[in-house]
Design a protein around this motif. Structure first.
Motif, PDB file in Angstrom:
ATOM      1  N   ASP A 159       0.849  -1.180   0.000  1.00 23.36           N
ATOM      2  CA  ASP A 159       0.000   0.000   0.000  1.00 23.36           C
ATOM      3  C   ASP A 159       0.891   1.239   0.000  1.00 23.36           C
ATOM      4  O   ASP A 159       1.991   1.237   0.566  1.00 23.36           O
ATOM      5  N   PHE A 160       0.428   2.288  -0.650  1.00 22.72           N
ATOM      6  CA  PHE A 160       1.192   3.538  -0.717  1.00 22.72           C
ATOM      7  C   PHE A 160       1.165   4.265   0.621  1.00 22.72           C
ATOM      8  O   PHE A 160       2.198   4.694   1.127  1.00 22.72           O
ATOM      9  N   LYS A 161      -0.016   4.393   1.210  1.00 19.93           N
ATOM     10  CA  LYS A 161      -0.151   5.098   2.487  1.00 19.93           C
ATOM     11  C   LYS A 161      -0.694   4.148   3.549  1.00 19.93           C
ATOM     12  O   LYS A 161      -1.779   3.589   3.392  1.00 19.93           O
ATOM     13  N   MET A 162       0.081   3.965   4.614  1.00 20.09           N
ATOM     14  CA  MET A 162      -0.361   3.174   5.764  1.00 20.09           C
ATOM     15  C   MET A 162       0.549   3.495   6.939  1.00 20.09           C
ATOM     16  O   MET A 162       1.703   3.897   6.745  1.00 20.09           O
ATOM     17  N   PRO A 163       0.066   3.348   8.156  1.00 16.98           N
ATOM     18  CA  PRO A 163       0.902   3.633   9.328  1.00 16.98           C
ATOM     19  C   PRO A 163       1.983   2.573   9.517  1.00 16.98           C
ATOM     20  O   PRO A 163       1.876   1.459   8.989  1.00 16.98           O
ATOM     21  N   ASP A 164       3.036   2.937  10.246  1.00 17.41           N
ATOM     22  CA  ASP A 164       4.112   2.002  10.603  1.00 17.41           C
ATOM     23  C   ASP A 164       4.815   1.407   9.385  1.00 17.41           C
ATOM     24  O   ASP A 164       5.050   0.199   9.305  1.00 17.41           O
ATOM     25  N   GLY A 165       5.160   2.272   8.460  1.00 19.91           N
ATOM     26  CA  GLY A 165       5.918   1.821   7.294  1.00 19.91           C
ATOM     27  C   GLY A 165       5.084   1.800   6.038  1.00 19.91           C
ATOM     28  O   GLY A 165       4.436   0.802   5.729  1.00 19.91           O
ATOM     29  N   ASP A 166       5.088   2.923   5.291  1.00 15.66           N
ATOM     30  CA  ASP A 166       4.291   2.999   4.067  1.00 15.66           C
ATOM     31  C   ASP A 166       5.088   2.487   2.869  1.00 15.66           C
ATOM     32  O   ASP A 166       6.164   1.893   3.021  1.00 15.66           O
ATOM     33  N   GLY A 167       4.551   2.721   1.672  1.00  9.72           N
ATOM     34  CA  GLY A 167       5.214   2.228   0.471  1.00  9.72           C
ATOM     35  C   GLY A 167       6.604   2.792   0.278  1.00  9.72           C
ATOM     36  O   GLY A 167       7.536   2.073  -0.103  1.00  9.72           O
ATOM     37  N   ASN A 209      17.403  -6.361  -4.421  1.00  6.50           N
ATOM     38  CA  ASN A 209      16.645  -5.838  -5.551  1.00  6.50           C
ATOM     39  C   ASN A 209      15.391  -6.652  -5.858  1.00  6.50           C
ATOM     40  O   ASN A 209      15.412  -7.586  -6.647  1.00  6.50           O
ATOM     41  N   ILE A 210      14.303  -6.264  -5.217  1.00  5.82           N
ATOM     42  CA  ILE A 210      13.014  -6.912  -5.430  1.00  5.82           C
ATOM     43  C   ILE A 210      12.067  -5.885  -6.040  1.00  5.82           C
ATOM     44  O   ILE A 210      11.912  -4.788  -5.500  1.00  5.82           O
ATOM     45  N   PRO A 211      11.431  -6.197  -7.164  1.00  4.55           N
ATOM     46  CA  PRO A 211      10.468  -5.257  -7.741  1.00  4.55           C
ATOM     47  C   PRO A 211       9.326  -4.956  -6.767  1.00  4.55           C
ATOM     48  O   PRO A 211       8.761  -5.866  -6.161  1.00  4.55           O
ATOM     49  N   VAL A 212       9.019  -3.672  -6.608  1.00  2.00           N
ATOM     50  CA  VAL A 212       7.953  -3.235  -5.702  1.00  2.00           C
ATOM     51  C   VAL A 212       6.849  -2.574  -6.517  1.00  2.00           C
ATOM     52  O   VAL A 212       7.100  -1.642  -7.284  1.00  2.00           O
ATOM     53  N   ILE A 213       5.617  -3.058  -6.337  1.00  2.00           N
ATOM     54  CA  ILE A 213       4.445  -2.462  -6.978  1.00  2.00           C
ATOM     55  C   ILE A 213       3.617  -1.774  -5.900  1.00  2.00           C
ATOM     56  O   ILE A 213       3.300  -2.372  -4.868  1.00  2.00           O
ATOM     57  N   LEU A 214       3.286  -0.514  -6.133  1.00  8.03           N
ATOM     58  CA  LEU A 214       2.436   0.226  -5.203  1.00  8.03           C
ATOM     59  C   LEU A 214       0.972   0.006  -5.552  1.00  8.03           C
ATOM     60  O   LEU A 214       0.602  -0.030  -6.728  1.00  8.03           O
ATOM     61  N   ILE A 215       0.156  -0.135  -4.515  1.00  6.38           N
ATOM     62  CA  ILE A 215      -1.292  -0.188  -4.709  1.00  6.38           C
ATOM     63  C   ILE A 215      -1.885   0.913  -3.845  1.00  6.38           C
ATOM     64  O   ILE A 215      -1.635   0.961  -2.638  1.00  6.38           O
ATOM     65  N   SER A 216      -2.643   1.822  -4.463  1.00  8.54           N
ATOM     66  CA  SER A 216      -3.081   2.976  -3.689  1.00  8.54           C
ATOM     67  C   SER A 216      -4.377   3.577  -4.194  1.00  8.54           C
ATOM     68  O   SER A 216      -4.639   3.623  -5.394  1.00  8.54           O
ATOM     69  N   LYS A 237      12.497   6.369  -6.710  1.00  8.87           N
ATOM     70  CA  LYS A 237      13.349   5.580  -5.820  1.00  8.87           C
ATOM     71  C   LYS A 237      13.271   4.081  -6.089  1.00  8.87           C
ATOM     72  O   LYS A 237      13.906   3.298  -5.390  1.00  8.87           O
ATOM     73  N   GLY A 238      12.483   3.687  -7.101  1.00  6.78           N
ATOM     74  CA  GLY A 238      12.558   2.289  -7.502  1.00  6.78           C
ATOM     75  C   GLY A 238      11.271   1.515  -7.651  1.00  6.78           C
ATOM     76  O   GLY A 238      11.300   0.362  -8.082  1.00  6.78           O
ATOM     77  N   ALA A 239      10.111   2.089  -7.294  1.00  5.29           N
ATOM     78  CA  ALA A 239       8.858   1.369  -7.533  1.00  5.29           C
ATOM     79  C   ALA A 239       8.724   1.106  -9.030  1.00  5.29           C
ATOM     80  O   ALA A 239       8.980   1.991  -9.844  1.00  5.29           O
ATOM     81  N   VAL A 240       8.342  -0.107  -9.395  1.00  4.39           N
ATOM     82  CA  VAL A 240       8.281  -0.440 -10.818  1.00  4.39           C
ATOM     83  C   VAL A 240       6.924  -0.141 -11.435  1.00  4.39           C
ATOM     84  O   VAL A 240       6.806  -0.019 -12.653  1.00  4.39           O
ATOM     85  N   ASP A 241       5.890   0.000 -10.603  1.00  4.02           N
ATOM     86  CA  ASP A 241       4.565   0.303 -11.152  1.00  4.02           C
ATOM     87  C   ASP A 241       3.626   0.693 -10.021  1.00  4.02           C
ATOM     88  O   ASP A 241       3.951   0.544  -8.840  1.00  4.02           O
ATOM     89  N   ILE A 242       2.449   1.198 -10.399  1.00  2.66           N
ATOM     90  CA  ILE A 242       1.425   1.543  -9.419  1.00  2.66           C
ATOM     91  C   ILE A 242       0.070   1.120  -9.954  1.00  2.66           C
ATOM     92  O   ILE A 242      -0.215   1.270 -11.148  1.00  2.66           O
ATOM     93  N   ILE A 243      -0.740   0.560  -9.077  1.00  2.00           N
ATOM     94  CA  ILE A 243      -2.089   0.124  -9.442  1.00  2.00           C
ATOM     95  C   ILE A 243      -3.073   0.826  -8.515  1.00  2.00           C
ATOM     96  O   ILE A 243      -2.860   0.895  -7.300  1.00  2.00           O
TER      97      ILE A 243
END
Length: 337
Positions: A62-70, A83-90, A106-112
């Motif tokens: 998740d892009f926005k969440m408490p205790d460590g966001d995207g 190096n692990i691909p990270v996809i944001l969902i938001s 900073k490295g997110a490969v995509d967003i949904i």
């Protein structure tokens, strides 16, 4: 060279603070045979704490969440050089352009875009189709560093990099993150007018861990060093020294095909990398390296400014690795000494 052997199942890790949406994601992947959910967490801190235990191939956060966001997840992954691909969902993608851009930079490969509970029924099929399509594409085109180390234990003495349009920024991005080398030597041919290559080499040298200089005709090759081809000249690998040949009458220079082909005699100790650029220079030379046992890499379409040169290589032979820009330095580190 053998193609990368994919794991039996694609391991996905999930971090989202909504119980409802975590269950949605788990259900999507459990219905697909090629996926396995390796970890499900309420926040980014929990995911990062368990990252080495679950060893995911893809992270959905998740892009926005408490205790460590995207952004937290991406920054921690970068710090660990894992190096692990990270996809944001938001559901905030349209409201927070700056935050999303920072994650992508900073490295997110995509967003949904995440559907709300109210719109969930209407958008579920679209979400599922889009998500699975993106993950399959990313997995098949991004080599995760820990997989590379498992599959490709071979180390190289020489790395030859060619680039054109968009290449100066790409090379800077790569070289900034390349570890200090003791044995492996890097050679770079970037299409560029003569008056700029000296300044380019000096700028790289000021920000990178390894010594980087403009190549001089006849100079002895030093292990662990990086050489930039000067404008209007082709850089030729000649065993223990560098030779420069006149390229002033070429349409593009320094010549990438010419540089790649000069490594054929040492192909089994060489990795050829073709980055963003217009045209097809480098494709033929990279194929020749591949045919003689070299490791071959091209930059992927998504991260290329112009996909001409990498695409030309892919069209004429089966390249070993197609990598996004943000994974190339990690790959170099995994095969270098």
């Amino acid at each position: 060279m053998e193609q990368l052997k994919k794991l039996d199942k694609i391991k996905v890790a999930i971090a989202d603070d909504l119980d409802f949406f975590r269950k949605v994601l788990v259900d999507i992947f459990e219905e697909e045979e090629e996926f396995i959910v390796s970890g499900v967490y309420k926040n980014g801190q929990e995911l990062i704490k368990n990252i080495f235990a679950i060893k995911p191939d893809i992270i959905l956060t998740d892009f926005k969440m408490p205790d460590g966001d995207g952004l937290y997840v991406i920054e921690k992954i970068n710090e660990m050089k894992y190096n692990i691909p990270v996809i944001l969902i938001s559901s905030y993608a349209k409201q927070d352009n700056e935050g999303i851009l920072e994650c992508l930079e900073k490295g997110a490969v995509d967003i949904i875009e995440k559907p709300t509970e109210q719109s969930f029924k209407a958008s579920f099929d679209l979400l599922k189709t889009s998500l699975l399509k993106k993950i399959r594409y990313i997995y098949n085109n991004c080599v995760v560093l820990n997989q590379v180390k498992t599959v490709e234990s071979k180390t190289t003495d020489y790395i030859a990099i060619g680039a054109s349009t968009g290449g100066t920024k790409a090379i800077e991005t790569i070289m900034r993150d390349v570890k200090r080398l003791s044995k492996t030597t890097i050679f770079i041919s970037q299409h560029m007018p003569a008056r700029y290559t000296t300044a380019f080499a000096q700028r790289l040298n000021s920000i990178c861990s390894n010594g980087i200089t403009e190549a001089i005709n006849g100079e002895k090759i030093k292990s662990g060093h990086c050489y930039i081809a000067p404008g209007n000249f082709n850089l030729i690998f000649a065993g223990d020294h560098i030779e420069l040949t006149d390229a002033s009458k070429q349409i593009v220079s320094p010549g990438i095909d010419i540089m790649f082909q000069s490594f054929v005699s040492e192909a089994e100790k060489t990795c050829g990398i073709l980055l963003t650029g217009m045209g097809s220079d480098g494709a033929t030379g990279l194929k020749k390296l591949h045919d003689h046992g070299a490791i071959t890499v091209v930059q992927d379409e998504r991260s290329s400014v112009v996909y001409g040169m990498p695409k030309s290589a892919i069209e004429i032979f089966i390249v070993d690795y197609i990598l996004p820009l943000n994974l190339i330095a990690g790959f170099i580190n995994s095969i270098s000494q």
